[in-house]
Design a protein around this motif. Structure first.
Motif, PDB file in Angstrom:
ATOM      1  N   ASP A   1       6.844  -7.510   1.665  1.00 14.17           N
ATOM      2  CA  ASP A   1       6.244  -8.795   1.285  1.00 14.17           C
ATOM      3  C   ASP A   1       6.653  -9.230  -0.118  1.00 14.17           C
ATOM      4  N   GLU A   2       6.902  -8.241  -0.983  1.00 15.82           N
ATOM      5  CA  GLU A   2       7.297  -8.550  -2.360  1.00 15.82           C
ATOM      6  C   GLU A   2       8.757  -8.969  -2.447  1.00 15.82           C
TER       7      GLU A   2
ATOM      8  N   SER B   1       1.419   0.605   5.156  1.00 15.91           N
ATOM      9  CA  SER B   1       0.902  -0.396   4.213  1.00 15.91           C
ATOM     10  C   SER B   1       1.832  -0.533   3.010  1.00 15.91           C
ATOM     11  N   VAL B   2       2.278   0.606   2.471  1.00 14.47           N
ATOM     12  CA  VAL B   2       3.204   0.580   1.333  1.00 14.47           C
ATOM     13  C   VAL B   2       4.511  -0.100   1.735  1.00 14.47           C
TER      14      VAL B   2
ATOM     15  N   THR C   1      -3.606  -4.843   4.445  1.00 13.70           N
ATOM     16  CA  THR C   1      -3.134  -5.821   3.474  1.00 13.70           C
ATOM     17  C   THR C   1      -3.550  -5.385   2.071  1.00 13.70           C
ATOM     18  N   ALA C   2      -3.036  -6.081   1.075  1.00 12.61           N
ATOM     19  CA  ALA C   2      -3.396  -5.769  -0.311  1.00 12.61           C
ATOM     20  C   ALA C   2      -4.896  -5.925  -0.532  1.00 12.61           C
ATOM     21  N   ASP C   3      -5.477  -6.978   0.025  1.00  7.34           N
ATOM     22  CA  ASP C   3      -6.923  -7.187  -0.131  1.00  7.34           C
ATOM     23  C   ASP C   3      -7.717  -6.070   0.534  1.00  7.34           C
TER      24      ASP C   3
ATOM     25  N   ASP D   1       4.942  -2.377   4.037  1.00  3.65           N
ATOM     26  CA  ASP D   1       4.699  -3.816   4.176  1.00  3.65           C
ATOM     27  C   ASP D   1       4.610  -4.505   2.822  1.00  3.65           C
ATOM     28  N   LEU D   2       3.942  -3.866   1.865  1.00  2.00           N
ATOM     29  CA  LEU D   2       3.812  -4.469   0.539  1.00  2.00           C
ATOM     30  C   LEU D   2       5.176  -4.586  -0.143  1.00  2.00           C
TER      31      LEU D   2
ATOM     32  N   LEU E   1      -6.692  -2.982   1.066  1.00  4.01           N
ATOM     33  CA  LEU E   1      -6.517  -1.758   0.281  1.00  4.01           C
ATOM     34  C   LEU E   1      -7.409  -1.779  -0.959  1.00  4.01           C
ATOM     35  N   ARG E   2      -7.498  -2.925  -1.603  1.00  5.62           N
ATOM     36  CA  ARG E   2      -8.342  -3.059  -2.795  1.00  5.62           C
ATOM     37  C   ARG E   2      -9.807  -2.798  -2.435  1.00  5.62           C
TER      38      ARG E   2
END
Length: 298
Positions: free
Chosen positions: A253-254, A246-247, A100-102, A249-250, A104-105
């Motif tokens: 999701d966007e 991951s990319v 998820t974005a979190d 999915d992001l 990855l951060r």
């Protein structure tokens, strides 16, 4: 296989098919072309699946389909018997885990703080994987001339492969025509490359991510090095392929289109991005909100 080589398939692909052909030879070499009925081919492919798994079975089916297609074109066969052969998986493939974005951060922060990642030179390349979703072989084929610092873009124009008989080398060109692409980098990746370019040795090589001796970096060795550190980073199940998913999915999701995802990942077919890379089975609260709006009394 010779025809595939003539058509420009990569040495790594040719090597893979030659290995599969060696296994296939043991179960079907005595069968003449005219005797290659669907039941015989099916039996051979199923035998390979039992002995070596579904991947080997699929590769063998591809070889047989291509070989017997040549027989059809030569007028030896009226139709290709391999068309009737199907390979089913015993279980749904799990594939690489997407982050998820979190997550990855959090991983980016841990990469920068990790002494092991600095020693193995993993922080910068994994940062670029997170930022782009490129394939591992494409990542290690990136050169400084492919990076446009002013525009903030990087061009994927080659890949590093190891093939039997030729060793490790960078090949111009990508897996498909769609693979050659120019990607806009997020700021965190641009910052990482800007700082890297200033470093002695690393910023002076032809390639952005060289091996310790200044040669092209081996994708397999890179994968082994990542597996060494990923548990300490708190992502024991994450592979380098996870960043591609991951990319995807992001992007999904966007609300961006699958075509944008395919362009970013270098897929020829948009359906590949949708079916293999964008995670299914998510809980979508927006659908309930949409239905509430649809039946809401005015």
């Amino acid at each position: 296989i010779d025809r595939l080589s003539e058509d420009g398939r990569s040495p790594a692909t040719i090597s893979t098919y030659k290995f599969a052909a060696g296994k296939l030879d043991k179960v079907i070499a005595g069968v003449k072309v005219g005797e290659a009925t669907p039941p015989r081919i099916d039996a051979a492919v199923r035998s390979l699946k039992r002995a070596h798994g579904p991947t080997m079975a699929r590769q063998s089916r591809t070889i047989l389909q291509g070989g017997l297609a040549l027989a059809v074109m030569a007028g030896v066969l009226g139709s290709n018997p391999v068309r009737e052969v199907r390979i089913s998986s015993d279980a749904e493939p799990q594939g690489a885990k997407a982050l998820t974005a979190d997550e990855l951060r959090d991983l980016l922060s841990k990469l920068r703080a990790s002494e092991s990642c600095r020693e193995l030179d993993l922080a910068d390349p994994v940062t670029v994987l997170i930022a782009t979703g490129v394939r591992r072989s494409e990542l290690l084929g990136l050169r400084w001339i492919d990076w446009n610092e002013t525009a903030g873009t990087i061009t994927v124009a080659g890949k590093v492969v190891r093939a039997a008989g030729t060793g490790l080398d960078r090949l111009d060109g990508t897996k498909s025509k769609a693979g050659k692409r120019t990607l806009v980098l997020p700021k965190f990746a641009t910052d990482a490359l800007t700082e890297r370019k200033k470093l002695p040795f690393l910023g002076e090589q032809e390639m952005i991510f060289p091996s310790t001796n200044g040669k092209w970096r081996d994708p397999n060795n890179f994968g082994k090095q990542w597996r060494k550190v990923r548990e300490d980073l708190g992502v024991p199940e994450v592979t380098t392929h996870s960043f591609r998913k991951s990319v995807a999915d992001l992007i999904d999701d966007e609300g961006l289109s699958a075509r944008i995802g395919a362009d970013q990942l270098g897929h020829s077919q948009v359906s590949m991005t949708q079916n293999r890379y964008m995670t299914r089975g998510k809980t979508h609260s927006e659908v309930a909100a949409l239905l509430d709006r649809a039946i809401k009394d005015e």
